[in-house]
Design an enzyme around this catalytic site. Structure first.
Site, short mmCIF file in Angstrom:
data_model
loop_
_atom_site.label_atom_id
_atom_site.label_comp_id
_atom_site.label_asym_id
_atom_site.label_seq_id
_atom_site.Cartn_x
_atom_site.Cartn_y
_atom_site.Cartn_z
N TYR A 146 -49.32 47.73 51.12
CA TYR A 146 -48.14 48.58 51.27
C TYR A 146 -48.53 50.06 51.21
O TYR A 146 -48.22 50.83 52.12
CB TYR A 146 -47.15 48.24 50.16
CG TYR A 146 -45.83 48.98 50.21
CD1 TYR A 146 -44.82 48.59 51.09
CD2 TYR A 146 -45.57 50.04 49.35
CE1 TYR A 146 -43.60 49.25 51.11
CE2 TYR A 146 -44.35 50.70 49.36
CZ TYR A 146 -43.36 50.30 50.25
OH TYR A 146 -42.15 50.96 50.26
N ASN A 191 -33.43 43.37 38.89
CA ASN A 191 -33.84 42.38 37.89
C ASN A 191 -33.07 42.54 36.59
O ASN A 191 -32.50 41.58 36.06
CB ASN A 191 -35.34 42.52 37.58
CG ASN A 191 -36.21 41.65 38.47
OD1 ASN A 191 -35.73 41.07 39.44
ND2 ASN A 191 -37.49 41.57 38.15
P1 NAD Z 1 -35.47 45.92 52.22
O1 NAD Z 1 -36.53 44.92 51.99
O2 NAD Z 1 -34.11 45.66 51.66
O3 NAD Z 1 -35.29 46.24 53.76
C1 NAD Z 1 -36.33 46.18 54.69
C2 NAD Z 1 -35.78 45.59 55.97
O4 NAD Z 1 -36.83 45.55 56.95
C3 NAD Z 1 -35.29 44.15 55.80
O5 NAD Z 1 -34.03 44.01 56.41
C4 NAD Z 1 -36.36 43.32 56.51
O6 NAD Z 1 -35.86 42.09 57.01
C5 NAD Z 1 -36.82 44.28 57.59
N1 NAD Z 1 -38.18 44.04 58.09
C6 NAD Z 1 -39.30 43.84 57.36
N2 NAD Z 1 -40.37 43.67 58.17
C7 NAD Z 1 -39.90 43.78 59.45
C8 NAD Z 1 -40.51 43.69 60.73
N3 NAD Z 1 -41.82 43.45 60.86
N4 NAD Z 1 -39.72 43.83 61.81
C9 NAD Z 1 -38.38 44.06 61.70
N5 NAD Z 1 -37.76 44.14 60.50
C10 NAD Z 1 -38.51 44.01 59.40
O7 NAD Z 1 -36.03 47.31 51.63
P2 NAD Z 1 -35.34 48.74 51.48
O8 NAD Z 1 -35.32 49.07 50.03
O9 NAD Z 1 -34.09 48.80 52.25
O10 NAD Z 1 -36.44 49.67 52.14
C11 NAD Z 1 -36.29 50.20 53.45
C12 NAD Z 1 -37.46 51.12 53.74
O11 NAD Z 1 -37.50 52.18 52.79
C13 NAD Z 1 -38.82 50.43 53.70
O12 NAD Z 1 -39.62 50.93 54.74
C14 NAD Z 1 -39.39 50.86 52.37
O13 NAD Z 1 -40.79 50.91 52.39
C15 NAD Z 1 -38.79 52.25 52.20
N6 NAD Z 1 -38.69 52.63 50.78
C16 NAD Z 1 -37.70 52.14 49.99
C17 NAD Z 1 -37.65 52.50 48.64
C18 NAD Z 1 -36.57 52.01 47.73
O14 NAD Z 1 -36.57 52.38 46.55
N7 NAD Z 1 -35.62 51.23 48.16
C19 NAD Z 1 -38.62 53.36 48.11
C20 NAD Z 1 -39.62 53.82 48.96
C21 NAD Z 1 -39.64 53.46 50.30
N1 UDP Z 2 -40.56 46.32 35.99
C1 UDP Z 2 -40.23 45.73 34.78
N2 UDP Z 2 -39.52 44.56 34.81
C2 UDP Z 2 -39.11 43.97 35.95
C3 UDP Z 2 -39.44 44.58 37.19
C4 UDP Z 2 -40.18 45.76 37.17
O1 UDP Z 2 -40.56 46.24 33.70
O2 UDP Z 2 -38.46 42.92 35.89
C5 UDP Z 2 -41.30 47.60 35.98
C6 UDP Z 2 -42.51 47.64 36.89
O3 UDP Z 2 -43.66 47.13 36.23
C7 UDP Z 2 -42.62 49.12 37.18
C8 UDP Z 2 -41.17 49.60 37.16
O4 UDP Z 2 -40.44 48.60 36.46
O5 UDP Z 2 -43.34 49.77 36.17
C9 UDP Z 2 -40.58 49.78 38.56
O6 UDP Z 2 -40.82 48.61 39.30
P1 UDP Z 2 -40.27 48.35 40.76
O7 UDP Z 2 -40.90 47.11 41.25
O8 UDP Z 2 -38.78 48.43 40.75
O9 UDP Z 2 -40.76 49.63 41.59
P2 UDP Z 2 -42.19 50.34 41.78
O10 UDP Z 2 -43.19 49.77 40.81
O11 UDP Z 2 -42.55 50.06 43.18
O12 UDP Z 2 -41.89 51.75 41.48
#
Ligand code: NAD
Ligand code: UDP
Ligand code: UDP
Length: 312
Positions: A146, A191
């Site tokens: 990732y 979670n």
């Molecule tokens: P999510 O998993 O809910 O949504 C991702 C979507 O992409 C899903 O609908 C999935 O089916 C689709 N998808 C995955 N692989 C695909 C592919 N190969 N072709 C077409 N569709 C595909 O996640 P999200 O939280 O909505 O995240 C959306 C974007 O934002 C992602 O790129 C993620 O990396 C980025 N992002 C999110 C967060 C966050 O906190 N939510 C933080 C940093 C980055």
């Molecule tokens: N985490 C936790 N319990 C859970 C899920 C996540 O303590 O059930 C912690 C995880 O280890 C991390 C933080 O919460 O330190 C945020 O995790 P998340 O997966 O939401 O996002 P990211 O690590 O990608 O920032």
């Protein structure tokens, strides 16, 4: 003004579904592309009767030929448990998917925004993180598919900008939460809320002193739209996140209080390469996009808890 045709990849996911609504509400057309790997059909049901909404089931790691004015490239699983289930597919999605969408933007002359991530900074040695910090990423660890995939995608964005003058915008998203998160998503906010509502133990990984900052989804989506509307010379990257930093123990305590749950905390092993602290410096977005988050954690958590109550 005639409406724009906006492609949203990953539009059936958590962030994508909110973005689809925002664009439709503005009167523009949405072409939502998703392979449903982590997204849900249920999120698209409210749009299905709209004449401005179209859905195509497609994997972005394969070429896509459509005519659009703007592209938001969100396709990619965001939760560690999901992106680590099939790491090779995660790399195909982040890298080949980005290249295909950039090729599409090049041909159609569309503006394109990349949903990049704070994981670009890895386990950061500089705190808080500014966009100039180059990061501390383990290239061979479990999170690398990732983190390095998203880093390579940023490289591709800037190379398409320099080499082909593609109109790029890069948003580095920090932890975002809200309704439409998947209950089994594995991310910490969903979670803890699900565990609290079910009366199950709250799973704290490590000692719970690691920190994160949580941005409510409506604030983030507002940032996306502001970024897309900037002039061609504005590329980013922009950190988009809420700078209020808390520990995972504090997050758990907040959620227990707001749900009235009697769940107990249980401590579990910390996953590999889990960042110890993370906080965005958002000065660049404040200045360049006139943007900052408005929704306090307590209010956002209340909305999110209300959403999960309807699901469980
Ligand atoms: P999510 O998993 O809910 O949504 C991702 C979507 O992409 C899903 O609908 C999935 O089916 C689709 N998808 C995955 N692989 C695909 C592919 N190969 N072709 C077409 N569709 C595909 O996640 P999200 O939280 O909505 O995240 C959306 C974007 O934002 C992602 O790129 C993620 O990396 C980025 N992002 C999110 C967060 C966050 O906190 N939510 C933080 C940093 C980055
Ligand atoms: N985490 C936790 N319990 C859970 C899920 C996540 O303590 O059930 C912690 C995880 O280890 C991390 C933080 O919460 O330190 C945020 O995790 P998340 O997966 O939401 O996002 P990211 O690590 O990608 O920032
Ligand atoms: N591509 C796409 N849709 C388009 C145009 C290109 O999916 O409308 C894909 C194309 O198949 C290629 C990638 O985007 O795999 C990069 O395209 P580019 O034109 O930059 O490179 P080339 O096709 O010359 O290798």
């Amino acid at each position: 003004m005639s409406s724009k045709r906006v492609l949203i990849t990953g539009g059936a996911g958590f962030l994508g579904s909110h973005l689809c609504k925002k664009i439709l509400d503005a009167g523009d057309e949405v072409l939502c592309v998703d392979n449903f790997s982590t997204g849900r059909r249920a999120h698209l049901v409210p749009f299905q009767d709209s004449p401005n909404f179209e859905f195509v089931r497609h994997d972005v790691s394969f070429p896509l030929h459509v005519e659009v004015d703007e592209i938001y490239n969100l396709a990619c699983p965001a939760s560690p448990i999901h992106y680590q289930t099939d790491p090779v597919q995660t790399i195909k999605t982040t890298v080949i998917g980005a290249m295909n969408m950039l090729g599409l933007a090049k041909r159609t002359e569309a503006k394109i925004m990349q949903a990049s991530t704070s994981e670009i900074y890895g386990d950061p040695l500089v705190h808080p993180q500014t966009e100039t910090y180059l990061g501390n990423v383990n290239p061979i660890g479990l999170r690398a598919c990732y983190d390095e995939g998203k880093r390579c995608a940023e490289t591709l964005f800037f190379d398409y900008y320099r080499q082909h003058q593609v109109k790029i915008k890069v948003a580095r998203i920090f932890n975002t939460y809200g309704p439409h998160m998947h209950p089994d998503d594995g991310r910490v906010v969903s979670n803890f809320i699900v565990q609290a509502l079910r009366g199950e133990q709250i799973t704290i990984y490590g000692n719970g002193n690691q920190t994160r900052c949580f941005c409510y989804v409506s604030d983030l989506i507002d940032g996306f739209v502001r970024l897309m509307s900037t002039n061609v010379d504005v590329t980013g990257p922009f950190n988009l996140g809420n700078p209020v930093e808390i520990t995972m123990i504090e997050l758990a305590e907040n959620i227990l209080k707001l749900t009235g749950s009697k769940s107990k905390l249980v401590f579990m092993p910390l996953p590999q390469d889990d960042p110890k602290q993370r906080r965005p410096n958002i000065d660049k977005a404040r200045d360049g996009l006139d943007w900052e988050p408005k929704v306090p954690l307590r209010e956002g958590l209340k909305e999110t808890i209300a959403y999960f109550k309807t699901l469980l």
